[in-house]
Each structure stands twice: as C-alpha cells, then as structure tokens.
Design a protein around this motif. Structure first.
Motif, PDB file in Angstrom:
ATOM      1  N   ASP A 321      36.318  39.939  44.159  1.00  0.00           N
ATOM      2  CA  ASP A 321      37.156  39.462  43.018  1.00  0.00           C
ATOM      3  C   ASP A 321      38.214  39.182  43.489  1.00  0.00           C
ATOM      4  OD1 ASP A 321      37.788  42.082  43.101  1.00  0.00           O
ATOM      5  OD2 ASP A 321      37.064  43.164  41.592  1.00  0.00           O
ATOM      6  N   LEU A 322      38.585  38.555  42.592  1.00  0.00           N
ATOM      7  CA  LEU A 322      40.316  38.027  43.215  1.00  0.00           C
ATOM      8  C   LEU A 322      40.534  39.093  43.318  1.00  0.00           C
ATOM      9  CD1 LEU A 322      40.877  35.383  40.397  1.00  0.00           C
ATOM     10  CD2 LEU A 322      40.591  34.831  42.034  1.00  0.00           C
ATOM     11  N   ALA A 323      41.043  40.543  42.487  1.00  0.00           N
ATOM     12  CA  ALA A 323      41.385  41.021  43.289  1.00  0.00           C
ATOM     13  C   ALA A 323      41.572  41.706  44.660  1.00  0.00           C
ATOM     14  CB  ALA A 323      41.719  42.850  42.052  1.00  0.00           C
ATOM     15  N   ARG A 324      40.656  41.965  44.709  1.00  0.00           N
ATOM     16  CA  ARG A 324      40.125  41.483  46.299  1.00  0.00           C
ATOM     17  C   ARG A 324      40.843  40.435  47.357  1.00  0.00           C
ATOM     18  NH1 ARG A 324      38.717  44.969  42.656  1.00  0.00           N
ATOM     19  NH2 ARG A 324      37.435  46.657  42.696  1.00  0.00           N
ATOM     20  N   MET A 325      41.499  39.474  47.015  1.00  0.00           N
ATOM     21  CA  MET A 325      41.243  37.967  47.648  1.00  0.00           C
ATOM     22  C   MET A 325      42.855  37.661  47.230  1.00  0.00           C
ATOM     23  SD  MET A 325      38.410  35.610  48.702  1.00  0.00           S
ATOM     24  CE  MET A 325      38.676  34.531  50.184  1.00  0.00           C
ATOM     25  N   SER A 326      43.025  37.820  46.054  1.00  0.00           N
ATOM     26  CA  SER A 326      44.065  36.932  45.537  1.00  0.00           C
ATOM     27  C   SER A 326      45.560  37.346  46.583  1.00  0.00           C
ATOM     28  CB  SER A 326      44.677  37.785  44.607  1.00  0.00           C
ATOM     29  OG  SER A 326      45.927  36.215  44.231  1.00  0.00           O
ATOM     30  N   ARG A 327      46.404  36.722  46.890  1.00  0.00           N
ATOM     31  CA  ARG A 327      48.426  36.987  47.308  1.00  0.00           C
ATOM     32  C   ARG A 327      48.898  36.695  46.664  1.00  0.00           C
ATOM     33  NH1 ARG A 327      48.095  35.281  54.039  1.00  0.00           N
ATOM     34  NH2 ARG A 327      46.588  36.334  53.778  1.00  0.00           N
ATOM     35  N   SER A 328      48.308  35.485  45.715  1.00  0.00           N
ATOM     36  CA  SER A 328      49.201  34.871  44.344  1.00  0.00           C
ATOM     37  C   SER A 328      50.265  36.048  43.222  1.00  0.00           C
ATOM     38  CB  SER A 328      48.158  34.395  43.222  1.00  0.00           C
ATOM     39  OG  SER A 328      49.136  33.584  42.892  1.00  0.00           O
ATOM     40  N   ALA A 334      44.013  37.595  34.823  1.00  0.00           N
ATOM     41  CA  ALA A 334      44.166  38.437  35.343  1.00  0.00           C
ATOM     42  C   ALA A 334      42.687  38.886  36.174  1.00  0.00           C
ATOM     43  CB  ALA A 334      43.694  40.136  34.317  1.00  0.00           C
ATOM     44  N   TYR A 335      43.437  39.743  37.276  1.00  0.00           N
ATOM     45  CA  TYR A 335      41.911  39.461  38.872  1.00  0.00           C
ATOM     46  C   TYR A 335      41.055  40.802  38.438  1.00  0.00           C
ATOM     47  CZ  TYR A 335      46.000  37.579  40.742  1.00  0.00           C
ATOM     48  OH  TYR A 335      47.357  36.859  40.891  1.00  0.00           O
ATOM     49  N   GLU A 336      41.292  41.717  38.006  1.00  0.00           N
ATOM     50  CA  GLU A 336      39.659  42.684  37.652  1.00  0.00           C
ATOM     51  C   GLU A 336      38.519  42.104  37.421  1.00  0.00           C
ATOM     52  OE1 GLU A 336      39.866  46.128  40.172  1.00  0.00           O
ATOM     53  OE2 GLU A 336      41.772  45.562  40.512  1.00  0.00           O
ATOM     54  N   GLY A 337      37.484  41.990  38.489  1.00  0.00           N
ATOM     55  CA  GLY A 337      36.555  41.807  37.715  1.00  0.00           C
ATOM     56  C   GLY A 337      36.406  40.550  37.517  1.00  0.00           C
ATOM     57  N   VAL A 338      36.833  39.852  37.604  1.00  0.00           N
ATOM     58  CA  VAL A 338      36.893  38.616  37.458  1.00  0.00           C
ATOM     59  C   VAL A 338      36.834  37.379  38.930  1.00  0.00           C
ATOM     60  CG1 VAL A 338      37.989  36.313  36.919  1.00  0.00           C
ATOM     61  CG2 VAL A 338      38.847  38.599  35.401  1.00  0.00           C
ATOM     62  N   GLY A 339      36.270  36.735  39.142  1.00  0.00           N
ATOM     63  CA  GLY A 339      35.703  35.393  40.462  1.00  0.00           C
ATOM     64  C   GLY A 339      36.265  33.941  40.536  1.00  0.00           C
ATOM     65  N   PHE A 340      36.492  33.625  41.048  1.00  0.00           N
ATOM     66  CA  PHE A 340      36.836  31.746  40.840  1.00  0.00           C
ATOM     67  C   PHE A 340      35.426  31.200  41.620  1.00  0.00           C
ATOM     68  CE2 PHE A 340      39.177  28.158  40.941  1.00  0.00           C
ATOM     69  CZ  PHE A 340      40.212  29.251  39.825  1.00  0.00           C
ATOM     70  N   THR A 347      33.490  35.364  35.142  1.00  0.00           N
ATOM     71  CA  THR A 347      33.579  37.154  34.954  1.00  0.00           C
ATOM     72  C   THR A 347      32.059  37.084  35.405  1.00  0.00           C
ATOM     73  OG1 THR A 347      34.332  36.828  33.020  1.00  0.00           O
ATOM     74  CG2 THR A 347      33.740  39.675  33.672  1.00  0.00           C
ATOM     75  N   ILE A 348      32.780  38.053  36.673  1.00  0.00           N
ATOM     76  CA  ILE A 348      31.694  38.355  37.690  1.00  0.00           C
ATOM     77  C   ILE A 348      31.162  40.230  36.711  1.00  0.00           C
ATOM     78  CG2 ILE A 348      31.374  36.724  39.799  1.00  0.00           C
ATOM     79  CD1 ILE A 348      33.306  39.192  41.207  1.00  0.00           C
ATOM     80  N   THR A 349      31.982  41.189  36.772  1.00  0.00           N
ATOM     81  CA  THR A 349      31.484  42.344  36.831  1.00  0.00           C
ATOM     82  C   THR A 349      32.658  43.100  35.168  1.00  0.00           C
ATOM     83  OG1 THR A 349      31.845  42.937  38.651  1.00  0.00           O
ATOM     84  CG2 THR A 349      31.791  44.617  36.988  1.00  0.00           C
ATOM     85  N   PRO A 350      32.119  42.488  34.402  1.00  0.00           N
ATOM     86  CA  PRO A 350      32.658  43.294  32.801  1.00  0.00           C
ATOM     87  C   PRO A 350      33.038  44.335  32.545  1.00  0.00           C
ATOM     88  CG  PRO A 350      30.461  41.338  32.042  1.00  0.00           C
ATOM     89  CD  PRO A 350      30.566  41.950  33.431  1.00  0.00           C
ATOM     90  N   ALA A 351      32.816  45.309  32.791  1.00  0.00           N
ATOM     91  CA  ALA A 351      33.123  46.779  32.946  1.00  0.00           C
ATOM     92  C   ALA A 351      34.303  46.798  33.502  1.00  0.00           C
ATOM     93  CB  ALA A 351      32.371  47.473  33.907  1.00  0.00           C
ATOM     94  N   SER A 352      34.422  45.734  34.894  1.00  0.00           N
ATOM     95  CA  SER A 352      36.183  45.979  35.603  1.00  0.00           C
ATOM     96  C   SER A 352      37.202  45.504  34.843  1.00  0.00           C
ATOM     97  CB  SER A 352      35.161  45.816  37.178  1.00  0.00           C
ATOM     98  OG  SER A 352      34.723  45.732  37.895  1.00  0.00           O
ATOM     99  N   THR A 353      36.399  44.602  33.910  1.00  0.00           N
ATOM    100  CA  THR A 353      38.079  43.644  33.050  1.00  0.00           C
ATOM    101  C   THR A 353      38.474  44.564  31.872  1.00  0.00           C
ATOM    102  OG1 THR A 353      36.543  43.000  31.388  1.00  0.00           O
ATOM    103  CG2 THR A 353      37.066  41.452  33.742  1.00  0.00           C
TER     104      THR A 353
END
Length: 416
Positions: A321-328, A334-340, A347-353
């Motif tokens: 997800d973006l939380a693991r890869m974003s430098r922005s 928001a980043y948790e549970g969200v891909g691009f 949304t890749i993991t709804p629970a994480s959002t």
C-alpha cells in the motif's frame, strides 16, 4: 420515509444535514454539492450553501467547479484508450516519446545549477507516470532540493508559464528524486501524460479530450476554461491555512479566486492534465458512471472492461500500500490500506483504512476539497464538489464515505 436503491432514505438525508450543520453553517465551507448514485439511479442530490459568498449566488446543480486533480483520472483514461489502440504500451520507455529525457539522472546532492546525479537503476516507463513512481515531483512538496528547483522554474503549477512543450524541456534539465519504480511520489507525471496524449494522437491534448471523451460521454461543461456565456455558473474558490487566512474569518475562508476575474475565464497556455479542468456534477457523474459501467455509458464505450480492470488494479511494486511506498508530503488520499493503479487510488485492505468501504474501488480528489469514488462491488458512486483549498483542511471526505456507506441497507455484490 421510503428507502431507495438499497439505501435508507433517512440516512441519506442526514448526509446533507451533516454537511450543512458542520461545514456550511459554521462558515468552513461556503457551499457544497453531494451526489450518491446507486443501482442506476441518483439516490441523493444535496445542493448546499452558496457558490459565491461575496455575491450570495446560491449553489446550483449546474454550478461549475475547479476539479484540480480530479483531472488526473480523465487524463489517465485517455492514455489507456491509446494503449488499447497499441499506440503506446505501459512498458515503453518514456524516452521513446521524449528523447531529451533519455539520460535523466537521479539526485545525489547539490542545488539547482549545481546538481550532482547518479544513473537510475532502470529507465522511466509509461507505467511509472501513471502510478506516480517516475521519480518526478511537485513544486509544493517542500521536501527536497529538486522540488525547490520546480518552484523556481514554476513547474507543475496552474500558473505555469508557456506550454506543455516548455514544461517537458525544463524537466529535461532537472534530476529525478529517485530511480523509477523505487518509491511513490505525487508529481507532475500526469501533466507529462497529457503531453504524450497530444504527441501520440497527433492532435492537441484538449482537442483529444473533447473529441474522444467529453463529447461522446455528453460532458458538455467540462474543459480547461469557462466560456463567457457560462461564467455566471462558475464558483468562487476559497482558502485557509498557508494558502489563505490562518483561521476562519467572521465571513468564512479567504477568497482565493474571484469567479469574475479568474484566470479560468480564458483559454490557458498550459494545458494541465494533472489539474487544469473545470466541470460540473452532472458531467463528472457521467465520467464516473462510465467507470462503473466497465468502460461504457449508454452505448458509448471508451475502454474494455479488461482494460479498466487493469487500470484500477493496484500496480505498486510488490502489491504494497501507499503507506509502505510513499515519499510524498501531500497527495489527495490517505495511505493505509490504499494502493494505486493507473491513474486512480484503490482500496486493497478496507480494514486498514478504518472506514467502511470495498476492496477494488477507484477514487481520487482535487486540491479544492473535491472528491469522488466508484465502488463496483456496491454498484455505487459518491461525488463531492466544493471549492476550498487545501483539501487537507478538514476530514470531510472521510466523513462523507462513512455517512454514505452507513446509509446502505442492502449490500450489492453483483457484477457491474
């Protein structure tokens, strides 16, 4: 009170009341427009407050808004239309279309005029532009010497001087922030995609969008400027924080762009595929309905369902997800549970959002707090239009998604 389209009428109605009581009445937002589309019908159309506080012009269903980065999904669809025609491929090197970029280096130190660089670990590909892993940045990121050079050259801003060609030429003189594919960073990449659309299609970028997307879908009020005969429908834009007043004034947020003296009243020299469009709720809903319809709307097909599935899948390397890869330092999500994906967050993991939702949705927002999402699993579209910079001022997007999903009484896991 009768329910509609598997949604509680009472709970839908409280969405408008929530926005009115918490944002309009408190002066945080001058006005807003909220639409919810489900199972083929408009379940909610809440028109709230004013479009122009200074002149007390009421918000209307056909008000015209600056959609800023909600331009990005439209530009990305244009690229994928060309990909379907095999005029461009996701793994093409960007230097195939921009030869001056073939030897772009990666920042290793120094300042503008004295940058030190190193070779990238691999070339920049078209997919890197679509998913923001290109190594490009935005001037407003405020987190690097490269971004400072963007600010000095006025790159990727709506006030950019010159044309798309001029932007491409200037970017050729600057290093990348990182090697393509190594990180996610919100950037001018979608402006570059607009340049590629024009170059590959053989027609100006704005003409391509009009002839291939806006006209076929019936998006009659969407474009890069507001014509004179529509100017009376154009919203004012306001700002708080660093972009405007430091706090809400007695009259509300600071006027940032007067609709009667706005640069949007004339055609721009710089056609920003990343943030330059204006649109209406009716128009953007038609674009979103095309996405919900698997790439087609009312007999008009822009993309194959298989292409759209590819476009909206998570394309971040390793499926993270973006939380693991974003430098922005800033983006419209928001980043948790969200891909691009290829122009859309998903949304890749709804629970994480930590809010209700569905895996596999597609969404994005704009700098003036606008937002949309398409949830194929629930046969649902949410659309929120307003005019307040920056989009991070209030948690209204998160609240809106919570309120909309809380109104669902019947889940809908049928296919599109």
């Amino acid at each position: 009170m009768q329910d509609t389209q598997g949604m509680s009428r009472e709970r839908l109605d409280r969405i408008g009341r929530f926005i009115e009581e918490n944002y309009i009445a408190t002066g945080k937002l001058p006005g807003a427009l909220v639409q919810v589309w489900r199972r083929g019908e408009l379940a909610l159309n809440a028109v709230l407050g004013v479009a122009d506080r200074e002149r007390q012009v009421p918000m209307a269903t056909d008000s015209i808004f600056r959609i800023y980065s909600m331009t990005k999904p439209i530009t990305s669809v244009a690229v994928m239309m060309l990909a379907e025609e095999c005029k461009i491929a996701l793994d093409d090197r960007v230097s195939k279309y921009i030869p001056a970029w073939e030897n772009l280096g990666v920042f290793a130190g120094g300042f503008m005029g004295r940058f030190q660089t190193r070779p990238p670990t691999r070339p920049m590909l078209v997919i890197d532009l679509l998913r923001h892993t290109s190594g490009l940045t935005y001037a407003f990121q405020q987190n690097s010497n490269v971004a400072a050079a963007y600010r000095k050259l006025k790159l990727g801003e709506l006030a950019t001087e010159g044309t798309l060609d001029d932007m491409i030429e200037k970017l050729a003189t600057l290093p990348l922030e990182f090697s393509p594919g190594e990180a996610w960073n919100y950037s001018v990449a979608t402006d570059v995609l607009g340049y590629l659309v024009g170059k590959i299609s053989g027609m100006p970028f704005d003409v391509f969008l009009k002839q291939r997307i806006f006209d076929p879908l019936g998006m009659v009020d969407t474009g890069f400027y507001v014509p004179e005969h529509k100017a009376g429908r154009f919203c004012a834009c306001y700002a708080v924080g660093a972009l405007g007043s430091k706090a809400i004034t007695p009259r509300g947020p600071l006027l940032q762009d007067d609709p009667q003296a706005s640069p949007y009243l004339k055609p721009p020299g710089f056609l920003s595929g990343g943030g330059g469009l204006v649109s209406t709720a009716a128009d953007y809903l038609r674009f979103a309905r095309m996405l919900l319809g698997g790439g087609a709307l009312e007999g008009v097909r822009l993309l194959s369902p298989k292409t759209l599935a590819l476009t909206t899948a998570n394309h971040l390397p390793g499926g993270v997800d973006l939380a693991r890869m974003s430098r922005s330092m800033f983006s419209e999500v928001a980043y948790e549970g969200v891909g691009f994906g290829l122009g859309f967050a998903t949304t890749i993991t709804p629970a994480s959002t930590l809010i209700p939702g569905s895996a596999g949705d597609m969404f994005w927002g704009g700098a003036a707090s606008t937002f949309f999402w398409v949830d194929p699993q629930e046969n649902l579209i949410g659309l929120f239009l307003t005019q307040l910079l920056p989009s991070s001022a209030y948690p209204v997007r998160r609240q809106l998604r919570t309120l909309v999903y809380s109104a669902i009484t019947e889940t809908d896991t049928r296919s599109r």
